[in-house]
Design an enzyme around this catalytic site. Structure first.
Site, PDB file in Angstrom:
ATOM      1  N   ARG A   1      32.498  21.972  19.381  1.00 46.06           N
ATOM      2  CA  ARG A   1      32.980  20.673  19.772  1.00 46.06           C
ATOM      3  C   ARG A   1      33.489  20.155  18.346  1.00 46.06           C
ATOM      4  O   ARG A   1      34.196  18.993  18.515  1.00 46.06           O
ATOM      5  CB  ARG A   1      32.058  19.977  20.498  1.00 46.06           C
ATOM      6  CG  ARG A   1      31.483  20.707  21.851  1.00 46.06           C
ATOM      7  CD  ARG A   1      30.656  19.721  22.544  1.00 46.06           C
ATOM      8  NE  ARG A   1      29.394  19.423  21.633  1.00 46.06           N
ATOM      9  CZ  ARG A   1      28.738  18.435  21.345  1.00 46.06           C
ATOM     10  NH1 ARG A   1      28.903  17.409  22.187  1.00 46.06           N
ATOM     11  NH2 ARG A   1      27.652  18.386  20.558  1.00 46.06           N
TER      12      ARG A   1
ATOM     13  N   ASN B   1      28.160  19.791  25.675  1.00 42.15           N
ATOM     14  CA  ASN B   1      27.237  20.804  25.742  1.00 42.15           C
ATOM     15  C   ASN B   1      26.308  20.842  27.113  1.00 42.15           C
ATOM     16  O   ASN B   1      26.240  19.807  27.593  1.00 42.15           O
ATOM     17  CB  ASN B   1      26.204  20.715  24.560  1.00 42.15           C
ATOM     18  CG  ASN B   1      26.789  21.179  23.277  1.00 42.15           C
ATOM     19  OD1 ASN B   1      27.594  21.820  23.078  1.00 42.15           O
ATOM     20  ND2 ASN B   1      26.083  20.759  22.295  1.00 42.15           N
TER      21      ASN B   1
END
Length: 118
Positions: free
Chosen positions: A28, A61
């Site tokens: 990310r 996540n």
């Protein structure tokens, strides 16, 4: 196809989940050094790619070790993002599976910006 709109330019939304070694490897995030201070600022690889493609969405996540999210934008750009999520990701990630679900056309963007959710 809508009148006056070339094929592939309609807006779509799709959910995704990426499996493999994708957490703790900056999937990310990417590190950007700000020139005036040279202070690293963590920004998101997925967010950066989405913004480069002119998309909106989010990424986070999961508790079971995957990365999930949603992207929205022009169909051709969403397809480019799906390829990137499936095959590239962050430089140190190892993607073993990319799942896409709930792809649908949308009249307008339902989100704004591209964000990392926690």
């Amino acid at each position: 196809m809508s009148e006056g709109r070339p094929a592939g330019t309609g807006l779509v939304s799709v959910d995704f989940e990426i499996s493999g070694h994708v957490q703790g490897v900056c999937f990310r995030m990417y590190e950007q050094h700000n020139p005036p201070t040279h202070t690293p600022a963590c920004l998101q690889y997925t967010e950066k790619k989405g913004l480069q493609l002119g998309l909106v969405g989010w990424v986070r996540n999961t508790y079971h070790g995957t990365v999930e999210g949603q992207v929205q934008g022009p169909a051709t750009m969403v397809e480019d993002m799906k390829v990137w999520l499936s095959k590239e990701g962050s430089p140190t990630s190892r993607i073993t599976k990319a799942s896409f679900a709930n792809q649908r056309t949308v009249d307008t963007m339902e989100l704004s910006g591209f964000k990392t959710r926690f």
